[in-house]
Design an enzyme around this catalytic site. Structure first.
Site, PDB file in Angstrom:
ATOM      1  N   ASN A  54       0.949  -1.202   0.079  1.00 56.63           N
ATOM      2  CA  ASN A  54      -0.118   0.387   0.377  1.00 56.63           C
ATOM      3  C   ASN A  54       0.701   1.361  -0.335  1.00 56.63           C
ATOM      4  OD1 ASN A  54      -1.890   2.281   0.760  1.00 56.63           O
ATOM      5  ND2 ASN A  54      -2.047   1.678   2.747  1.00 56.63           N
TER       6      ASN A  54
ATOM      7  N   LYS B 113       0.038   4.260  -0.006  1.00 57.72           N
ATOM      8  CA  LYS B 113      -0.259   5.528   0.566  1.00 57.72           C
ATOM      9  C   LYS B 113      -0.648   6.291  -0.280  1.00 57.72           C
ATOM     10  CE  LYS B 113       0.576   3.218   4.568  1.00 57.72           C
ATOM     11  NZ  LYS B 113       0.382   3.163   6.316  1.00 57.72           N
TER      12      LYS B 113
ATOM     13  N   HIS C  37      -9.884   0.782   5.243  1.00 62.07           N
ATOM     14  CA  HIS C  37      -8.101   1.137   6.107  1.00 62.07           C
ATOM     15  C   HIS C  37      -7.941   1.781   7.155  1.00 62.07           C
ATOM     16  CE1 HIS C  37      -4.272   2.559   6.648  1.00 62.07           C
ATOM     17  NE2 HIS C  37      -3.142   1.279   5.829  1.00 62.07           N
TER      18      HIS C  37
ATOM     19  N   GLU D 162      -6.581   4.405   8.240  1.00 62.78           N
ATOM     20  CA  GLU D 162      -5.902   5.633   8.079  1.00 62.78           C
ATOM     21  C   GLU D 162      -7.580   6.154   7.838  1.00 62.78           C
ATOM     22  OE1 GLU D 162      -2.617   5.079   5.737  1.00 62.78           O
ATOM     23  OE2 GLU D 162      -1.716   4.409   7.495  1.00 62.78           O
TER      24      GLU D 162
ATOM     25  N   GLU E  15      -5.389  -4.912  10.622  1.00 62.38           N
ATOM     26  CA  GLU E  15      -4.053  -4.473  10.604  1.00 62.38           C
ATOM     27  C   GLU E  15      -4.544  -3.679  12.110  1.00 62.38           C
ATOM     28  OE1 GLU E  15      -1.815  -3.113   7.414  1.00 62.38           O
ATOM     29  OE2 GLU E  15      -4.297  -2.519   6.488  1.00 62.38           O
TER      30      GLU E  15
ATOM     31  N   GLY F  69       2.675   1.435  10.850  1.00 63.61           N
ATOM     32  CA  GLY F  69       3.678   2.501  10.920  1.00 63.61           C
ATOM     33  C   GLY F  69       4.355   3.766  11.575  1.00 63.61           C
TER      34      GLY F  69
ATOM     35  N   SER G  65       3.912  -2.445   9.585  1.00 62.28           N
ATOM     36  CA  SER G  65       5.182  -2.962  10.073  1.00 62.28           C
ATOM     37  C   SER G  65       5.593  -4.093  10.289  1.00 62.28           C
ATOM     38  CB  SER G  65       5.869  -2.517  11.881  1.00 62.28           C
ATOM     39  OG  SER G  65       4.929  -0.976  12.168  1.00 62.28           O
TER      40      SER G  65
HETATM   41  C1  PEP Z   1      -0.493  -0.227   6.424  1.00 62.93           C
HETATM   42  O1  PEP Z   1      -0.556   0.723   5.220  1.00 62.93           O
HETATM   43  O2  PEP Z   1      -1.661  -0.733   5.692  1.00 62.93           O
HETATM   44  C2  PEP Z   1       0.211  -0.960   6.799  1.00 62.93           C
HETATM   45  C3  PEP Z   1       1.000  -1.664   7.204  1.00 62.93           C
HETATM   46  O3  PEP Z   1       1.720   0.569   7.089  1.00 62.93           O
HETATM   47  P1  PEP Z   1       3.058   0.122   7.593  1.00 62.93           P
HETATM   48  O4  PEP Z   1       3.645  -1.264   6.868  1.00 62.93           O
HETATM   49  O5  PEP Z   1       3.721   0.573   7.276  1.00 62.93           O
HETATM   50  O6  PEP Z   1       2.734  -0.537   9.103  1.00 62.93           O
END
Ligand code: PEP
Length: 251
Positions: free
Chosen positions: A10, A12, A96, A98, A168, A174, A214
């Site tokens: 992703n 973003k 997601h 976010e 997630e 992040g 992460s």
């Molecule tokens: C994501 O954006 O879905 C995500 C898991 O980000 P990151 O891998 O940076 O934690």
């Protein structure tokens, strides 16, 4: 049951045209010949077509980072399933954290997006996950159950066969803080059991559940070794060809 792993990146709100094409080309190269897994990229809308063009002829799948439930109309700022498909996409990330947290998308809206994506033949990736406060308050499973039940309201068994779920934990996105493999496996097993109460067991057994939060080259192998982890949804580490290539080549 053997499920085909899915490694999704992703991007973003990162990468303008030149950077996006370069990164896509490198990922196309390092994913060539990986016949036992799926690789997917979710670039920003503005470069969907370019990335799809660069990856033409490869097996890499393209997804949008969200999608509207309507085919067209007065929905400023949205993208329709037909637009995603015409740009070369075949999937959409929906719900997601976010989108949920910053843009206040609730389970009802996310459900509309899921139903819209399915109706127009896009593969929806439904993201779910608890915040740190919810985990510490021992509400993780309550939150996951609500996100699953409300997000999937009205999704038939046939529809469920076309779905992917991504667990997630918000506190791991992040932050550099990954759920332990035990925490992730436990949440995935919970989601699969819940799905088996909502759908036929063989459907619950065949749904791919990705872990996100992460994921890095250093932890992908142990996460992917867990019985109910069928792939990864990767943010930060998907912006660098070397690290994402290592992730998609997990062993
Ligand atoms: C994501 O954006 O879905 C995500 C898991 O980000 P990151 O891998 O940076 O934690």
């Amino acid at each position: 049951m053997k499920r085909r792993p899915l490694l999704a990146g992703n991007w973003k709100m990162h990468n303008t045209v030149i950077d996006a094409c370069q990164l896509a080309a490198e990922i196309g190269k390092c994913s060539a010949g990986l016949s036992d897994r799926d690789v997917l990229l979710a670039p920003p809308y503005t470069v969907l077509s370019e990335v799809a063009h660069v990856l033409q002829g490869s097996e890499v799948l393209i997804a949008s980072q969200n999608v509207c439930w309507e085919e067209q109309g007065a929905f400023t700022g949205e993208i329709s399933p037909a637009m995603v498909k015409s740009a070369g996409g075949s999937a959409a990330i929906i719900g997601h954290s976010e989108r949920r947290q910053i843009f206040h998308e609730d389970n009802g809206m996310i459900n509309k997006r899921i139903l819209g994506a399915l109706a127009f033949g896009l593969l929806p990736i439904l993201c779910i996950g608890e915040t740190l406060e919810e985990r510490e308050g021992e509400k993780t499973y309550q939150v996951l159950e609500e996100q699953i039940r409300k997000g999937l309201a009205g999704v038939s068994s046939e529809g469920m066969k076309e779905m992917v779920v991504a667990y997630e934990p918000v506190w791991a996105i992040g932050t550099g803080k990954t759920a332990t493999k035990e925490q992730a496996q436990e949440a995935h097993a919970f989601v699969r059991k819940l799905l088996s109460e909502m759908y036929e067991k063989d459907i619950a057994d065949s749904v791919r559940i990705l872990y996100g939060g992460s994921v890095k080259p250093a932890n992908v192998d142990e996460l992917m070794a867990q019985i109910d982890i069928d792939g990864a949804l990767v943010g930060g580490a998907a912006l660098n060809a070397e690290s994402f290539c290592r992730i998609i080549n997990f062993t």
